[in-house]
Write a protein that holds these residues in place. Structure first.
Motif, PDB file in Angstrom:
ATOM      1  N   CYS A 227      22.365  49.515  50.388  1.00  0.00           N
ATOM      2  CA  CYS A 227      23.155  49.210  49.202  1.00  0.00           C
ATOM      3  C   CYS A 227      24.420  48.479  49.613  1.00  0.00           C
ATOM      4  O   CYS A 227      24.990  48.762  50.662  1.00  0.00           O
ATOM      5  CB  CYS A 227      23.519  50.509  48.493  1.00  0.00           C
ATOM      6  N   PHE A 228      24.831  47.524  48.791  1.00  0.00           N
ATOM      7  CA  PHE A 228      26.191  47.000  48.951  1.00  0.00           C
ATOM      8  C   PHE A 228      26.795  46.804  47.578  1.00  0.00           C
ATOM      9  O   PHE A 228      26.100  46.636  46.575  1.00  0.00           O
ATOM     10  CB  PHE A 228      26.241  45.738  49.824  1.00  0.00           C
ATOM     11  N   VAL A 229      28.117  46.885  47.546  1.00  0.00           N
ATOM     12  CA  VAL A 229      28.863  46.804  46.301  1.00  0.00           C
ATOM     13  C   VAL A 229      29.956  45.764  46.498  1.00  0.00           C
ATOM     14  O   VAL A 229      30.692  45.811  47.489  1.00  0.00           O
ATOM     15  CB  VAL A 229      29.475  48.171  45.938  1.00  0.00           C
ATOM     16  N   ALA A 230      30.057  44.831  45.574  1.00  0.00           N
ATOM     17  CA  ALA A 230      31.057  43.773  45.682  1.00  0.00           C
ATOM     18  C   ALA A 230      31.725  43.533  44.339  1.00  0.00           C
ATOM     19  O   ALA A 230      31.068  43.533  43.299  1.00  0.00           O
ATOM     20  CB  ALA A 230      30.412  42.482  46.178  1.00  0.00           C
ATOM     21  N   TRP A 231      33.029  43.335  44.392  1.00  0.00           N
ATOM     22  CA  TRP A 231      33.782  42.882  43.232  1.00  0.00           C
ATOM     23  C   TRP A 231      33.741  41.369  43.272  1.00  0.00           C
ATOM     24  O   TRP A 231      33.961  40.759  44.322  1.00  0.00           O
ATOM     25  CB  TRP A 231      35.223  43.372  43.309  1.00  0.00           C
ATOM     26  N   ALA A 232      33.442  40.715  42.159  1.00  0.00           N
ATOM     27  CA  ALA A 232      33.418  39.255  42.133  1.00  0.00           C
ATOM     28  C   ALA A 232      33.609  38.741  40.720  1.00  0.00           C
ATOM     29  O   ALA A 232      33.268  39.410  39.742  1.00  0.00           O
ATOM     30  CB  ALA A 232      32.094  38.726  42.691  1.00  0.00           C
ATOM     31  N   THR A 233      34.142  37.542  40.645  1.00  0.00           N
ATOM     32  CA  THR A 233      34.207  36.806  39.393  1.00  0.00           C
ATOM     33  C   THR A 233      33.129  35.736  39.460  1.00  0.00           C
ATOM     34  O   THR A 233      33.054  34.989  40.429  1.00  0.00           O
ATOM     35  CB  THR A 233      35.587  36.156  39.197  1.00  0.00           C
ATOM     36  N   ILE A 234      32.299  35.690  38.423  1.00  0.00           N
ATOM     37  CA  ILE A 234      31.195  34.734  38.378  1.00  0.00           C
ATOM     38  C   ILE A 234      31.437  33.756  37.247  1.00  0.00           C
ATOM     39  O   ILE A 234      31.711  34.152  36.112  1.00  0.00           O
ATOM     40  CB  ILE A 234      29.849  35.468  38.193  1.00  0.00           C
ATOM     41  N   ASP A 235      31.349  32.471  37.583  1.00  0.00           N
ATOM     42  CA  ASP A 235      31.535  31.396  36.615  1.00  0.00           C
ATOM     43  C   ASP A 235      30.226  30.622  36.506  1.00  0.00           C
ATOM     44  O   ASP A 235      29.651  30.205  37.507  1.00  0.00           O
ATOM     45  CB  ASP A 235      32.656  30.469  37.085  1.00  0.00           C
ATOM     46  N   LEU A 236      29.749  30.458  35.284  1.00  0.00           N
ATOM     47  CA  LEU A 236      28.469  29.788  35.024  1.00  0.00           C
ATOM     48  C   LEU A 236      28.655  28.536  34.189  1.00  0.00           C
ATOM     49  O   LEU A 236      27.738  28.105  33.503  1.00  0.00           O
ATOM     50  CB  LEU A 236      27.540  30.749  34.272  1.00  0.00           C
ATOM     51  N   SER A 237      29.835  27.942  34.246  1.00  0.00           N
ATOM     52  CA  SER A 237      30.173  26.870  33.306  1.00  0.00           C
ATOM     53  C   SER A 237      29.246  25.664  33.370  1.00  0.00           C
ATOM     54  O   SER A 237      29.229  24.864  32.445  1.00  0.00           O
ATOM     55  CB  SER A 237      31.626  26.433  33.507  1.00  0.00           C
ATOM     56  N   GLY A 238      28.433  25.536  34.405  1.00  0.00           N
ATOM     57  CA  GLY A 238      27.495  24.422  34.473  1.00  0.00           C
ATOM     58  C   GLY A 238      26.345  24.531  33.496  1.00  0.00           C
ATOM     59  O   GLY A 238      25.750  23.529  33.099  1.00  0.00           O
ATOM     60  N   PHE A 239      26.009  25.771  33.064  1.00  0.00           N
ATOM     61  CA  PHE A 239      24.886  25.923  32.131  1.00  0.00           C
ATOM     62  C   PHE A 239      25.157  26.924  31.019  1.00  0.00           C
ATOM     63  O   PHE A 239      24.370  27.037  30.088  1.00  0.00           O
ATOM     64  CB  PHE A 239      23.583  26.289  32.860  1.00  0.00           C
ATOM     65  N   ARG A 240      26.266  27.658  31.106  1.00  0.00           N
ATOM     66  CA  ARG A 240      26.690  28.584  30.053  1.00  0.00           C
ATOM     67  C   ARG A 240      28.204  28.606  30.031  1.00  0.00           C
ATOM     68  O   ARG A 240      28.843  28.356  31.030  1.00  0.00           O
ATOM     69  CB  ARG A 240      26.194  30.004  30.328  1.00  0.00           C
ATOM     70  N   GLU A 241      28.771  28.977  28.917  1.00  0.00           N
ATOM     71  CA  GLU A 241      30.227  29.063  28.843  1.00  0.00           C
ATOM     72  C   GLU A 241      30.697  30.402  29.361  1.00  0.00           C
ATOM     73  O   GLU A 241      30.038  31.418  29.199  1.00  0.00           O
ATOM     74  CB  GLU A 241      30.683  28.892  27.395  1.00  0.00           C
ATOM     75  N   GLY A 242      31.848  30.377  30.002  1.00  0.00           N
ATOM     76  CA  GLY A 242      32.520  31.607  30.362  1.00  0.00           C
ATOM     77  C   GLY A 242      32.326  32.070  31.786  1.00  0.00           C
ATOM     78  O   GLY A 242      31.541  31.521  32.543  1.00  0.00           O
ATOM     79  N   SER A 243      33.109  33.079  32.088  1.00  0.00           N
ATOM     80  CA  SER A 243      33.028  33.738  33.384  1.00  0.00           C
ATOM     81  C   SER A 243      33.317  35.218  33.161  1.00  0.00           C
ATOM     82  O   SER A 243      33.827  35.607  32.122  1.00  0.00           O
ATOM     83  CB  SER A 243      34.041  33.135  34.364  1.00  0.00           C
TER      84      SER A 243
ATOM     85  N   TRP B 291      29.709  47.168  36.881  1.00  0.00           N
ATOM     86  CA  TRP B 291      30.812  47.980  36.386  1.00  0.00           C
ATOM     87  C   TRP B 291      32.022  47.092  36.137  1.00  0.00           C
ATOM     88  O   TRP B 291      32.238  46.108  36.840  1.00  0.00           O
ATOM     89  CB  TRP B 291      31.151  49.077  37.393  1.00  0.00           C
ATOM     90  N   ASP B 292      32.831  47.463  35.144  1.00  0.00           N
ATOM     91  CA  ASP B 292      34.010  46.677  34.784  1.00  0.00           C
ATOM     92  C   ASP B 292      35.162  46.832  35.764  1.00  0.00           C
ATOM     93  O   ASP B 292      35.912  45.899  35.990  1.00  0.00           O
ATOM     94  CB  ASP B 292      34.516  47.078  33.390  1.00  0.00           C
ATOM     95  N   MET B 293      35.317  48.023  36.327  1.00  0.00           N
ATOM     96  CA  MET B 293      36.494  48.333  37.143  1.00  0.00           C
ATOM     97  C   MET B 293      36.083  48.781  38.541  1.00  0.00           C
ATOM     98  O   MET B 293      35.063  49.447  38.707  1.00  0.00           O
ATOM     99  CB  MET B 293      37.303  49.458  36.485  1.00  0.00           C
ATOM    100  N   LYS B 294      36.924  48.458  39.513  1.00  0.00           N
ATOM    101  CA  LYS B 294      36.657  48.870  40.894  1.00  0.00           C
ATOM    102  C   LYS B 294      36.636  50.390  41.024  1.00  0.00           C
ATOM    103  O   LYS B 294      35.979  50.928  41.895  1.00  0.00           O
ATOM    104  CB  LYS B 294      37.717  48.308  41.836  1.00  0.00           C
ATOM    105  N   GLU B 295      37.360  51.060  40.159  1.00  0.00           N
ATOM    106  CA  GLU B 295      37.461  52.521  40.227  1.00  0.00           C
ATOM    107  C   GLU B 295      36.360  53.233  39.446  1.00  0.00           C
ATOM    108  O   GLU B 295      36.319  54.457  39.393  1.00  0.00           O
ATOM    109  CB  GLU B 295      38.823  52.990  39.701  1.00  0.00           C
TER     110      GLU B 295
END
Length: 191
Positions: free
Chosen positions: A136-152, A172-176
């Protein structure tokens, strides 16, 4: 609610991408194989081979942000590609829960795209590796899909190993938040 759905869809899409890019065919006799999971990327994911005598599949640990991002990118791409093409099998390649599979199928023909998804259009930033072991691994990240969908969207992505591939099992929404339970729970079979 919509932000969480989009984030969940992004994680599942990446999981599908990793599975789709996983090598098939005869097992490599070496203990590990290097696979370029993004195609045009210069970095590669070091993954365990499919040999039955090797324990590499059980001992590989994601240790860098770059490796985590490559896996996440491939999973989210697979998720969105599966929804775009209304391909249940593609979704199954990247998700680790029936709930995620059902969520993706509910978006078939409903989710709007400005263009067909491509892996190069899945952009990650602010990535932090919060936890990692061989399963298992867990990562916090911001994902941007603006090339084919709006928003991040930003969130905690929980990725588990199923057989020889990484699949998305939680967002999950929060790191905690209580993401630890996703790494410890049993993976459910998909129907």
């Amino acid at each position: 609610m919509i932000r969480r759905l989009i984030a969940g869809l992004v994680v599942v899409g990446l999981a599908i991408g990793v599975w789709a890019l996983w090598p098939r065919g005869e097992p490599d006799p070496s203990p590990t194989t290097t696979v370029n999971a993004v195609g045009s990327s210069t970095t590669s994911i070091r993954v365990a081979s499919r040999t039955t005598g090797s324990t590499a599949a059980q001992t590989h640990v994601v240790t860098t942000v770059e490796e985590a991002e490559e896996i996440l990118r491939a999973l989210w791409f697979g998720w969105f590609e599966g929804i775009y093409n209304q391909d249940e099998e593609r979704i199954k390649e990247v998700v680790g829960s029936q709930t995620a599979l059902d969520s993706a199928e509910a978006q078939f023909g409903v989710m709007e795209f400005s263009a067909p998804p491509t892996i190069e259009q899945v952009s990650l930033s602010g990535t932090e590796l919060l936890f990692s072991n061989a399963e298992c691994f867990v990562a916090w990240a911001t994902i941007d899909l603006s090339g084919f969908r709006e928003g991040s969207s930003s969130g905690v992505h929980v990725i588990r190993r199923r057989d020889y591939a990484w699949v998305s099992v939680g967002l999950w929404d929060m790191k905690e938040d209580l993401w630890q339970q996703d790494c410890e729970s049993q993976l459910e079979p998909l129907s």
